[in-house]
Motif scaffolding. Structure first.
Motif, short mmCIF file in Angstrom:
data_model
loop_
_atom_site.label_atom_id
_atom_site.label_comp_id
_atom_site.label_asym_id
_atom_site.label_seq_id
_atom_site.Cartn_x
_atom_site.Cartn_y
_atom_site.Cartn_z
N VAL A 117 0.84 -1.19 0.00
CA VAL A 117 0.00 0.00 0.00
C VAL A 117 0.88 1.24 0.00
O VAL A 117 2.10 1.17 0.18
N LEU A 118 0.23 2.39 -0.20
CA LEU A 118 0.87 3.69 -0.04
C LEU A 118 0.29 4.39 1.18
O LEU A 118 -0.93 4.36 1.39
N VAL A 119 1.15 4.98 1.99
CA VAL A 119 0.71 5.78 3.13
C VAL A 119 1.49 7.09 3.13
O VAL A 119 2.62 7.16 2.62
N GLU A 120 0.92 8.11 3.71
CA GLU A 120 1.60 9.40 3.84
C GLU A 120 2.53 9.35 5.05
O GLU A 120 2.06 9.29 6.19
N TYR A 121 3.81 9.36 4.79
CA TYR A 121 4.80 9.27 5.86
C TYR A 121 6.13 9.79 5.31
O TYR A 121 6.47 9.50 4.16
N ARG A 124 2.49 14.88 5.73
CA ARG A 124 1.48 15.02 4.70
C ARG A 124 2.11 15.44 3.38
O ARG A 124 2.98 16.32 3.34
N GLY A 125 1.68 14.80 2.31
CA GLY A 125 2.22 15.11 1.00
C GLY A 125 3.41 14.27 0.61
O GLY A 125 3.82 14.29 -0.56
N ALA A 126 4.00 13.54 1.55
CA ALA A 126 5.11 12.63 1.27
C ALA A 126 4.59 11.20 1.39
O ALA A 126 4.06 10.82 2.43
N TRP A 127 4.75 10.41 0.33
CA TRP A 127 4.20 9.06 0.30
C TRP A 127 5.31 8.03 0.36
O TRP A 127 6.42 8.26 -0.13
N THR A 128 5.00 6.89 0.95
CA THR A 128 5.97 5.80 1.03
C THR A 128 5.26 4.47 0.86
O THR A 128 4.06 4.35 1.14
N VAL A 129 6.01 3.48 0.41
CA VAL A 129 5.47 2.13 0.25
C VAL A 129 5.47 1.43 1.59
O VAL A 129 6.45 1.49 2.35
N ALA A 130 4.37 0.78 1.91
CA ALA A 130 4.24 0.05 3.16
C ALA A 130 3.55 -1.29 2.89
O ALA A 130 3.04 -1.53 1.80
N PHE A 131 3.54 -2.14 3.91
CA PHE A 131 2.94 -3.47 3.78
C PHE A 131 1.97 -3.69 4.94
O PHE A 131 2.31 -3.45 6.10
N VAL A 132 0.78 -4.14 4.60
CA VAL A 132 -0.24 -4.37 5.62
C VAL A 132 0.15 -5.57 6.47
O VAL A 132 0.48 -6.64 5.94
N TYR A 154 3.58 -1.86 7.98
CA TYR A 154 5.02 -1.84 8.21
C TYR A 154 5.68 -1.01 7.12
O TYR A 154 5.51 -1.30 5.93
N VAL A 155 6.40 0.02 7.52
CA VAL A 155 7.12 0.89 6.58
C VAL A 155 8.59 0.49 6.62
O VAL A 155 9.28 0.77 7.60
N PRO A 156 9.10 -0.17 5.56
CA PRO A 156 10.50 -0.58 5.57
C PRO A 156 11.44 0.58 5.27
O PRO A 156 11.07 1.53 4.59
N THR A 157 12.66 0.48 5.77
CA THR A 157 13.68 1.46 5.45
C THR A 157 14.37 1.04 4.14
O THR A 157 14.28 -0.10 3.71
N THR A 158 15.05 2.00 3.53
CA THR A 158 15.73 1.77 2.26
C THR A 158 17.23 1.97 2.45
O THR A 158 17.65 2.95 3.08
N PRO A 159 18.09 1.09 1.93
CA PRO A 159 17.79 -0.10 1.11
C PRO A 159 17.66 -1.38 1.91
O PRO A 159 17.60 -2.45 1.33
N ASN A 160 17.62 -1.29 3.24
CA ASN A 160 17.53 -2.49 4.08
C ASN A 160 16.10 -2.62 4.60
O ASN A 160 15.71 -1.95 5.56
N PRO A 161 15.28 -3.48 3.99
CA PRO A 161 13.87 -3.57 4.39
C PRO A 161 13.64 -4.37 5.66
O PRO A 161 12.51 -4.48 6.12
N THR A 162 14.72 -4.94 6.26
CA THR A 162 14.52 -5.71 7.48
C THR A 162 14.34 -4.82 8.70
O THR A 162 13.96 -5.31 9.77
N SER A 163 14.61 -3.54 8.56
CA SER A 163 14.30 -2.59 9.63
C SER A 163 13.26 -1.61 9.12
O SER A 163 13.15 -1.38 7.92
#
Length: 210
Positions: A117-121, A124-132, A154-163
């Motif tokens: 999904v996309l969430v604002e994070y 406001r106005g800044a979007w990020t990829v997240a996982f339900v 869950y909003v993963p960090t880039t480039p390490n999605p484990t955190s």
């Protein structure tokens, strides 16, 4: 010369990294063989070490454990084991947490990490990829003061999605993505350089997130 060098680097870098990771995994699992008594080790029986034998042993152990745990006797043994673990103060908390996360992620009926999904994070106005990851409990949602349903993402960090970060977001402020989990993860890990095959047009709509 620079163009040729970069082209060659793009060819070799994925190959080297892939084989380095595979070599690390195989080497780590092969270390399991060192736990066997010396007289049972391949180098003692055959006179030489067999690369990859640890991988076969680990897969066989997991498969055999699954077979045992699927019957009544195996379930009883697991219950006795967990009863013993619950008596150890610090270990019981860690074990219970890992068990709950594992059951949530790998259960057939679970919905964790099944939807991107996309969430604002973070604003406001800044979007990020997240996982339900699921629906938060009522005891947690009650503290937000939000009347509508909330979704845990869950909003993963880039480039390490484990955190990353766990966010509770109102359901109306979440935009489902027409992407598979693999494509969404590639987009996050690649720092946005790998373009997904489909993105919802609603992210550019003035009504998005409202």
């Amino acid at each position: 010369m620079r163009r040729y060098f970069v082209t060659g680097l793009l060819v070799w870098l994925p190959i080297v990294v892939t084989f380095a990771v595979l070599a690390w995994i195989v080497g780590t699992l092969d270390a399991l063989i060192d736990w066997l008594p010396e007289r049972w080790r391949p180098e003692t029986l055959l006179g030489y070490r067999i690369p990859g034998l640890g991988v076969v042993a680990a897969v066989s152990l997991v498969f055999a454990t699954g077979i045992v745990a699927a019957n009544v006797l195996g379930q009883r043994l697991i219950e006795l084991w967990e009863a013993l673990i619950r008596r150890i103060p610090i270990v019981k908390s860690l074990y219970s947490s890992v068990k709950q996360v594992s059951e949530t992620l790998f259960s057939e009926g679970g919905q964790a990490f099944r939807t991107a999904v996309l969430v604002e994070y973070p604003r406001r106005g800044a979007w990020t990829v997240a996982f339900v990851t699921g629906e938060p409990p009522a005891a947690v949602v009650g503290g937000t003061g939000v009347a509508e349903p909330m979704i845990a993402v869950y909003v993963p960090t880039t480039p390490n999605p484990t955190s990353g970060f766990l966010l509770l977001v109102p359901e109306s402020e979440i935009i489902p993505l027409e992407l598979g989990i693999d494509e969404a993860l590639k987009y996050v890990i690649s720092l946005g350089t790998i373009t997904p095959t489909a993105m919802p047009p609603s992210i550019h709509s003035p009504d998005a997130g409202t």
